[in-house]
Design an enzyme around this catalytic site. Sequence first.
Site, PDB file in Angstrom:
ATOM      1  N   HIS A  24       0.828  -1.211   0.000  1.00  0.00           N
ATOM      2  CA  HIS A  24       0.000   0.000   0.000  1.00  0.00           C
ATOM      3  C   HIS A  24       0.865   1.265   0.000  1.00  0.00           C
ATOM      4  CE1 HIS A  24      -4.122   1.054  -0.165  1.00  0.00           C
ATOM      5  NE2 HIS A  24      -4.392   1.188   1.112  1.00  0.00           N
ATOM      6  N   ASN A  71      -6.238   6.816   3.720  1.00  0.00           N
ATOM      7  CA  ASN A  71      -7.642   7.122   3.446  1.00  0.00           C
ATOM      8  C   ASN A  71      -7.988   8.583   3.702  1.00  0.00           C
ATOM      9  OD1 ASN A  71      -7.717   4.396   3.021  1.00  0.00           O
ATOM     10  ND2 ASN A  71      -9.063   3.931   4.730  1.00  0.00           N
ATOM     11  N   ASN A 117      -9.203   4.189  -1.574  1.00  0.00           N
ATOM     12  CA  ASN A 117      -9.739   5.226  -0.690  1.00  0.00           C
ATOM     13  C   ASN A 117      -8.863   6.468  -0.602  1.00  0.00           C
ATOM     14  OD1 ASN A 117     -12.139   3.877  -0.077  1.00  0.00           O
ATOM     15  ND2 ASN A 117     -11.127   2.665   1.493  1.00  0.00           N
TER      16      ASN A 117
END
Length: 193
Positions: A24, A71, A117
Amino acid sequence: MTPAAPWLVAGLGNPGPWFRLTRHNAGFLAVDRLAERHGARFRRRAIGSRVAEIEVDGRRVLLVKPQWFINLSGRPVAGLMRRHGVPVEQLVVVQDDLDFAFGSCKLKRGGGPGGHNGVRSVGDVLGTRDFVRLRFGLGRPPKGQSVGDFVLKKFSKDELAALPGVLDRCADAVETLVRLGLNRAQDALNAVS
């Protein structure tokens, strides 16, 4: 484009050492590679981000790693854009993407967040999705593994071995985008993918 305004390249990721080599954090790794190439260092700024500054053919480029969780990336990115007068046409968001095989890099302007997100947050806060996205392919998780577990795991041994080459392609893409525009950068990426 506003010639006097800098470009802003925002790598998406999660802050902290535990997340450093997780999938990520591909966005952070890509802006790290750009900073390394140009001998720049990241420093903490007031708008919840670490920022480095480089020049590409005389054009100022701000490299940004928001220090809020992925996010919530929109607010620090938007704050830095306002502070530095960066138009949305000169924003590049570097993200991980499950829809492309590991090792692929794709450039695209606009479009939906595709389940990411961090990209959703940037678009929601800016009120537009008309920015450039550099998508770093991760591939899909293995059968039986959730997306959340997959993206928060460290890169595999094989992926780590290939990572320097992928990060170089991402850095090349950003530099070509700043120098020659989106179409030329897309053509150059497609030629090596």
